[in-house]
Design a protein around this motif. Structure first.
Motif, PDB file in Angstrom:
ATOM      1  N   LEU A 142       8.873   3.108  -7.601  1.00 17.53           N
ATOM      2  CA  LEU A 142       8.066   2.045  -8.193  1.00 17.53           C
ATOM      3  C   LEU A 142       8.932   0.886  -8.656  1.00 17.53           C
ATOM      4  O   LEU A 142       8.549  -0.283  -8.527  1.00 17.53           O
ATOM      5  N   ALA A 143      10.101   1.191  -9.184  1.00 17.26           N
ATOM      6  CA  ALA A 143      11.015   0.128  -9.605  1.00 17.26           C
ATOM      7  C   ALA A 143      11.467  -0.703  -8.404  1.00 17.26           C
ATOM      8  O   ALA A 143      11.575  -1.937  -8.487  1.00 17.26           O
ATOM      9  N   ARG A 144      11.690  -0.032  -7.281  1.00 14.26           N
ATOM     10  CA  ARG A 144      12.098  -0.765  -6.071  1.00 14.26           C
ATOM     11  C   ARG A 144      10.932  -1.572  -5.506  1.00 14.26           C
ATOM     12  O   ARG A 144      11.119  -2.700  -5.042  1.00 14.26           O
ATOM     13  N   PHE A 145       9.738  -1.007  -5.548  1.00 15.38           N
ATOM     14  CA  PHE A 145       8.560  -1.753  -5.081  1.00 15.38           C
ATOM     15  C   PHE A 145       8.392  -3.044  -5.869  1.00 15.38           C
ATOM     16  O   PHE A 145       8.060  -4.091  -5.304  1.00 15.38           O
ATOM     17  N   ALA A 146       8.597  -2.964  -7.178  1.00 17.16           N
ATOM     18  CA  ALA A 146       8.391  -4.131  -8.039  1.00 17.16           C
ATOM     19  C   ALA A 146       9.297  -5.286  -7.626  1.00 17.16           C
ATOM     20  O   ALA A 146       8.890  -6.452  -7.674  1.00 17.16           O
ATOM     21  N   THR A 147      10.507  -4.991  -7.211  1.00 14.63           N
ATOM     22  CA  THR A 147      11.439  -6.053  -6.823  1.00 14.63           C
ATOM     23  C   THR A 147      11.057  -6.691  -5.490  1.00 14.63           C
ATOM     24  O   THR A 147      11.529  -7.788  -5.176  1.00 14.63           O
TER      25      THR A 147
ATOM     26  N   PHE B 105       0.859  -1.182   0.000  1.00 19.13           N
ATOM     27  CA  PHE B 105       0.000   0.000   0.000  1.00 19.13           C
ATOM     28  C   PHE B 105       0.894   1.231   0.000  1.00 19.13           C
ATOM     29  O   PHE B 105       1.652   1.457   0.939  1.00 19.13           O
ATOM     30  N   CYS B 106       0.793   2.008  -1.060  1.00 21.92           N
ATOM     31  CA  CYS B 106       1.503   3.285  -1.144  1.00 21.92           C
ATOM     32  C   CYS B 106       0.474   4.296  -1.639  1.00 21.92           C
ATOM     33  O   CYS B 106       0.444   4.668  -2.803  1.00 21.92           O
ATOM     34  N   ARG B 107      -0.363   4.743  -0.719  1.00 24.86           N
ATOM     35  CA  ARG B 107      -1.515   5.550  -1.097  1.00 24.86           C
ATOM     36  C   ARG B 107      -1.339   7.004  -0.667  1.00 24.86           C
ATOM     37  O   ARG B 107      -0.966   7.290   0.462  1.00 24.86           O
ATOM     38  N   ASN B 108      -1.601   7.902  -1.631  1.00 24.44           N
ATOM     39  CA  ASN B 108      -1.579   9.340  -1.364  1.00 24.44           C
ATOM     40  C   ASN B 108      -0.228   9.823  -0.846  1.00 24.44           C
ATOM     41  O   ASN B 108      -0.146  10.756  -0.047  1.00 24.44           O
ATOM     42  N   LEU B 109       0.821   9.171  -1.310  1.00 25.08           N
ATOM     43  CA  LEU B 109       2.186   9.571  -0.966  1.00 25.08           C
ATOM     44  C   LEU B 109       2.935  10.065  -2.191  1.00 25.08           C
ATOM     45  O   LEU B 109       3.646  11.062  -2.141  1.00 25.08           O
ATOM     46  N   MET B 110       2.766   9.376  -3.318  1.00 20.45           N
ATOM     47  CA  MET B 110       3.494   9.721  -4.529  1.00 20.45           C
ATOM     48  C   MET B 110       3.175  11.126  -5.035  1.00 20.45           C
ATOM     49  O   MET B 110       3.970  11.715  -5.770  1.00 20.45           O
TER      50      MET B 110
ATOM     51  N   ASP C   7       8.344  14.086  -7.149  1.00 18.82           N
ATOM     52  CA  ASP C   7       8.423  14.365  -8.589  1.00 18.82           C
ATOM     53  C   ASP C   7       8.473  13.046  -9.358  1.00 18.82           C
ATOM     54  O   ASP C   7       8.595  11.966  -8.779  1.00 18.82           O
ATOM     55  N   LYS C   8       8.374  13.139 -10.681  1.00 19.95           N
ATOM     56  CA  LYS C   8       8.253  11.943 -11.517  1.00 19.95           C
ATOM     57  C   LYS C   8       9.482  11.040 -11.410  1.00 19.95           C
ATOM     58  O   LYS C   8       9.357   9.806 -11.401  1.00 19.95           O
ATOM     59  N   ASP C   9      10.658  11.618 -11.337  1.00 26.74           N
ATOM     60  CA  ASP C   9      11.866  10.792 -11.233  1.00 26.74           C
ATOM     61  C   ASP C   9      11.878   9.990  -9.940  1.00 26.74           C
ATOM     62  O   ASP C   9      12.251   8.810  -9.932  1.00 26.74           O
ATOM     63  N   THR C  10      11.473  10.635  -8.847  1.00 27.53           N
ATOM     64  CA  THR C  10      11.415   9.925  -7.571  1.00 27.53           C
ATOM     65  C   THR C  10      10.348   8.840  -7.607  1.00 27.53           C
ATOM     66  O   THR C  10      10.570   7.716  -7.131  1.00 27.53           O
ATOM     67  N   GLN C  11       9.200   9.142  -8.179  1.00 31.58           N
ATOM     68  CA  GLN C  11       8.148   8.141  -8.321  1.00 31.58           C
ATOM     69  C   GLN C  11       8.650   6.930  -9.101  1.00 31.58           C
ATOM     70  O   GLN C  11       8.435   5.781  -8.702  1.00 31.58           O
ATOM     71  N   ARG C  12       9.303   7.201 -10.207  1.00 35.46           N
ATOM     72  CA  ARG C  12       9.781   6.114 -11.068  1.00 35.46           C
ATOM     73  C   ARG C  12      10.778   5.219 -10.320  1.00 35.46           C
ATOM     74  O   ARG C  12      10.720   3.984 -10.417  1.00 35.46           O
ATOM     75  N   ALA C  13      11.669   5.833  -9.580  1.00 39.00           N
ATOM     76  CA  ALA C  13      12.673   5.066  -8.841  1.00 39.00           C
ATOM     77  C   ALA C  13      12.028   4.218  -7.752  1.00 39.00           C
ATOM     78  O   ALA C  13      12.395   3.054  -7.549  1.00 39.00           O
TER      79      ALA C  13
ATOM     80  N   SER D  28       0.439   4.799 -14.637  1.00 39.60           N
ATOM     81  CA  SER D  28       0.507   4.148 -15.952  1.00 39.60           C
ATOM     82  C   SER D  28       1.553   4.773 -16.863  1.00 39.60           C
ATOM     83  O   SER D  28       2.185   4.075 -17.657  1.00 39.60           O
ATOM     84  N   ARG D  29       1.761   6.070 -16.739  1.00 37.75           N
ATOM     85  CA  ARG D  29       2.731   6.751 -17.600  1.00 37.75           C
ATOM     86  C   ARG D  29       4.073   6.969 -16.903  1.00 37.75           C
ATOM     87  O   ARG D  29       4.954   7.611 -17.457  1.00 37.75           O
ATOM     88  N   VAL D  30       4.183   6.436 -15.697  1.00 41.92           N
ATOM     89  CA  VAL D  30       5.407   6.635 -14.931  1.00 41.92           C
ATOM     90  C   VAL D  30       6.325   5.421 -15.016  1.00 41.92           C
ATOM     91  O   VAL D  30       7.548   5.553 -15.034  1.00 41.92           O
ATOM     92  N   THR D  31       5.730   4.227 -15.073  1.00 47.50           N
ATOM     93  CA  THR D  31       6.530   3.001 -15.017  1.00 47.50           C
ATOM     94  C   THR D  31       5.927   1.916 -15.884  1.00 47.50           C
ATOM     95  O   THR D  31       4.720   1.900 -16.144  1.00 47.50           O
TER      96      THR D  31
END
Length: 285
Positions: free
Chosen positions: A235-240, A218-223, A227-233, A257-260
């Motif tokens: 999300l990549a860590r969450f996926a692992t 659960f990562c709700r209402n935090l992102m 900024d987009k670069d931080t979000q992308r980084a 959807s457009r971030v990762t």
């Protein structure tokens, strides 16, 4: 240049405000909008007064003089927004329950913006109901950068008004009603409390040390604060850290959807991890 407000007793310049924005972004990934001047003044002025300071530049110099100074914790806590409630955005919890029923216990769920605890306890209640019994200890990992909020969450004590919308059966099963000096308060029952582990954590830290893999995050209402670069980084860590069919729950105003490409939309603000396709081994000659 002074930031306009003649009623202020502490000096906050535009340069000070820009410095606050830079420091909190570097420290916690939070991107403060240019119009958040009043919020910054309101929240940080309490710290300046407590320290006997009259100028924000002196306070900021204190922070910048020592990256390990204890005041950094107060600075970060002050600029963190904690808006939460039990079973907030309630469409997520039936999805979590259905997901839990398809899996073998014990499940592991990470709530990475735990705030004062209402969300992780809602997750734990959902899992307990879905599995028809008590949860294993520390089934839900709950983290937040705000140390004061995490302390409140770990205590598990709330005003009765916070749980007034819960149905009576759920309220009786998972909460104890305060009496005497604690009239008007409720406490999370011990068996539910032991199912949740609370820990302070900055998502910008290089090493999270959260274990895993998780069945859901659960990562709700935090992102929305990143900024987009931080979000992308992140999300990549969450996926692992998610199991191959794990779920990521986002906030109502967040769209990844457009971030990762690591996640794809499964339902309303619920994402599933995209399977990693291993490259086929080359055929031997």
């Amino acid at each position: 240049m002074l930031v306009a407000n003649n009623e202020r007793d502490l000096l906050l310049t535009a340069e000070d405000f820009d410095c606050v924005r830079r420091l909190i972004h570097a420290r916690a990934g939070i991107s403060l909008a240019p119009h958040k001047t009043e919020m910054v003044y309101s929240r940080l002025s309490k710290r300046l007064r407590k320290l006997g300071q009259t100028r924000f530049c002196d306070y900021l110099a204190l922070l910048q003089s020592d990256a390990a100074h204890l005041e950094w914790e107060h600075f970060t806590n002050a600029l963190t927004t904690n808006l939460t409630a039990f079973f907030r955005e309630d469409h997520h919890f039936p999805i979590l329950a259905a997901h839990a029923r398809t899996r073998r216990a014990p499940l592991r769920v990470w709530c990475c913006a735990a705030s004062t605890g209402e969300e992780p306890y809602s997750i734990a209640i959902t899992l307990a109901e879905a599995q028809g019994g008590n949860l294993a200890p520390e089934s839900v990992l709950s983290t937040d950068i705000d140390t004061h909020a995490i302390a409140t969450a770990a205590a598990g004590i709330y005003a009765h008004d916070a749980v007034r919308k819960l149905d009576p059966e759920r309220l009786q099963r998972f909460f104890l009603k305060g009496t005497g000096e604690r009239t008007g308060l409720v406490r999370v029952r011990p068996e539910l409390r032991q199912a949740v582990e609370f820990r302070a954590l900055n998502l910008l830290d290089r090493d999270w040390d959260v274990g895993g893999p998780f069945d859901a995050i659960f990562c709700r209402n935090l992102m929305i604060y990143f900024d987009k670069d931080t979000q992308r980084a992140l999300l990549a860590r969450f996926a692992t850290l998610l199991r191959p069919d794990g779920l990521l729950f986002a906030g109502h105003s967040e769209n990844f959807s457009r971030v990762t490409r690591a996640f794809r939309l499964r339902s309303q603000t619920v994402y599933e991890r995209v399977p990693v396709v291993e490259p086929q081994a080359r055929a031997s000659a």
